[in-house]
Design a protein around this motif. Sequence first.
Motif, short mmCIF file in Angstrom:
data_model
loop_
_atom_site.label_atom_id
_atom_site.label_comp_id
_atom_site.label_asym_id
_atom_site.label_seq_id
_atom_site.Cartn_x
_atom_site.Cartn_y
_atom_site.Cartn_z
N THR A 252 -2.24 -17.08 4.47
CA THR A 252 -0.93 -16.62 4.02
C THR A 252 -0.03 -17.79 3.65
OG1 THR A 252 -0.16 -16.53 6.32
CG2 THR A 252 -1.07 -14.50 5.39
N ARG A 253 0.88 -17.51 2.67
CA ARG A 253 1.77 -18.56 2.16
C ARG A 253 3.22 -18.06 2.02
NH1 ARG A 253 -0.49 -21.71 -2.86
NH2 ARG A 253 0.54 -23.44 -1.76
N SER A 254 3.68 -17.25 2.95
CA SER A 254 5.05 -16.72 2.92
C SER A 254 5.36 -16.05 1.59
CB SER A 254 6.06 -17.83 3.23
OG SER A 254 5.79 -18.40 4.50
N GLU A 255 6.43 -16.50 0.91
CA GLU A 255 6.85 -15.83 -0.32
C GLU A 255 5.87 -16.02 -1.48
OE1 GLU A 255 8.52 -19.95 -0.34
OE2 GLU A 255 8.48 -18.31 1.13
N TRP A 267 -9.25 -14.38 -4.31
CA TRP A 267 -8.24 -13.43 -4.76
C TRP A 267 -6.86 -13.96 -4.36
CZ3 TRP A 267 -12.74 -12.14 -2.27
CH2 TRP A 267 -13.65 -11.34 -2.98
N ASP A 268 -5.95 -14.04 -5.32
CA ASP A 268 -4.57 -14.43 -5.04
C ASP A 268 -3.75 -13.15 -4.91
OD1 ASP A 268 -4.20 -17.56 -5.38
OD2 ASP A 268 -5.70 -16.91 -6.85
N ILE A 269 -3.25 -12.92 -3.71
CA ILE A 269 -2.55 -11.68 -3.38
C ILE A 269 -1.04 -11.92 -3.45
CG2 ILE A 269 -2.29 -9.85 -1.67
CD1 ILE A 269 -5.19 -10.22 -2.65
N PRO A 270 -0.30 -11.06 -4.15
CA PRO A 270 1.15 -11.28 -4.23
C PRO A 270 1.86 -10.93 -2.92
CG PRO A 270 0.56 -9.20 -5.26
CD PRO A 270 -0.73 -9.86 -4.89
N ALA A 271 3.03 -11.53 -2.73
CA ALA A 271 3.90 -11.12 -1.63
C ALA A 271 4.63 -9.84 -2.06
CB ALA A 271 4.90 -12.22 -1.31
N TYR A 272 4.93 -8.98 -1.10
CA TYR A 272 5.69 -7.76 -1.37
C TYR A 272 7.08 -7.92 -0.80
CZ TYR A 272 1.49 -5.25 -2.89
OH TYR A 272 0.37 -4.84 -3.58
N LEU A 277 15.37 -10.23 3.78
CA LEU A 277 14.67 -10.97 4.82
C LEU A 277 15.57 -11.07 6.06
CD1 LEU A 277 12.13 -12.69 5.48
CD2 LEU A 277 13.38 -14.67 4.62
N VAL A 278 15.06 -10.59 7.19
CA VAL A 278 15.84 -10.57 8.43
C VAL A 278 15.21 -11.46 9.51
CG1 VAL A 278 16.65 -9.10 10.35
CG2 VAL A 278 16.80 -8.27 7.98
N ASP A 279 13.89 -11.34 9.68
CA ASP A 279 13.22 -11.99 10.81
C ASP A 279 11.73 -12.11 10.48
OD1 ASP A 279 12.25 -12.79 13.30
OD2 ASP A 279 12.45 -10.81 14.21
N THR A 280 11.20 -13.32 10.50
CA THR A 280 9.78 -13.51 10.15
C THR A 280 8.83 -13.30 11.33
OG1 THR A 280 10.00 -15.90 10.53
CG2 THR A 280 10.28 -15.11 8.26
N THR A 281 9.37 -12.94 12.50
CA THR A 281 8.52 -12.68 13.66
C THR A 281 7.50 -11.60 13.35
OG1 THR A 281 10.39 -13.21 15.12
CG2 THR A 281 8.50 -12.10 16.12
#
Length: 336
Positions: A252-255, A267-272, A277-281
């Motif tokens: 995973t690569r965040s955004e 496969w390069d998967i897009p972020a949704y 954005l509130v909390d990355t936990t």
Amino acid sequence: MSPSRFGSTRSLDVVGIGNAIVDVLVQTDDAFLTTHDLNKGAMALVDEEQAQRLYSASGAGMETSGGSAANTLAGLAQLGSKAGFIGRVRDDQLGTIFSHDIRAVGTRFETPAATEGPSTARCLILVTPDAQRTMCTYLGASVQLEPEDLDLSMVREAKVLYLEGYLWDSPAAKRAFIAAAETCRQGGGQVALSLSDGFCVDRHRDSFLELVNGHVDVLFANEDEITSLYGTDDFEAALAQVKGCCQVAALTRSEQGSVVLSGDQRWDIPAYSLGTLVDTTGAGDLYAGGFLHGYTQDLPLETCGNIGSICAGQVVTQLGPRSQVSLSELVQKHLS
């Protein structure tokens, strides 16, 4: 649908082993981190006295059962997978909270609570306005997990055994981890590993490299973790090194979304982006849950990555690691 990845019918899709932790989520600011000399965005292990001192100094918090693997299993159960969790709590108030919460989402949890020794583990998660989370973890009873605590019958019934890298910080839990992995693979199941945290990788790099090279079927890591594993600052260089080491690597690569590797395929998967954005936990935990849900249903790897990305995209729009909306409905909406 593609042919099954698993040789025989099993009653459980995924069984996870991890630290049974109650998360205490607190919204705070950078000044609090500076005052208490905390490394923003990282996980630090603390003793019970430090945990209590930080808890007392922070503001009001929200308590929920957590822990990396437990969050993943909760996500799997929400998606409709048959999930089980193995982890150690104490017979105290936080232990009761953890046990109730994880069972309430439909996850099988049968590890007996300890009647003596350290109290139930807890993690103070400090969420700053930029949605970054800084974790201070007291491992408590969770590190008391021993091989004899394992319900190996549950492990034998799993298509996938999911293990969190944080277990490597406890020699006893590490032994349990290895025993369970051997049992699972002997029965024809597969083993998935999450590297958990860049600092965790730094502490156990040689052990993790040995695991990834031939003992793990599915590897989960974020960009910091995979580059740390291979001692490089270049994500593509790390990809080249992990390629072929395990059947599947989901990174995973965040955004920037995620990359799924299997053999020579990528496969390069897009972020949704599903809200503010509130909390990355829990983002990585829910990605793994979504991915493994698809994986154990024999869906194509690209679809597995998209399910993971959708689940991660949802959980970062709220406070806490357990989705407050139906993940299965969300997946159906975005993949239909």
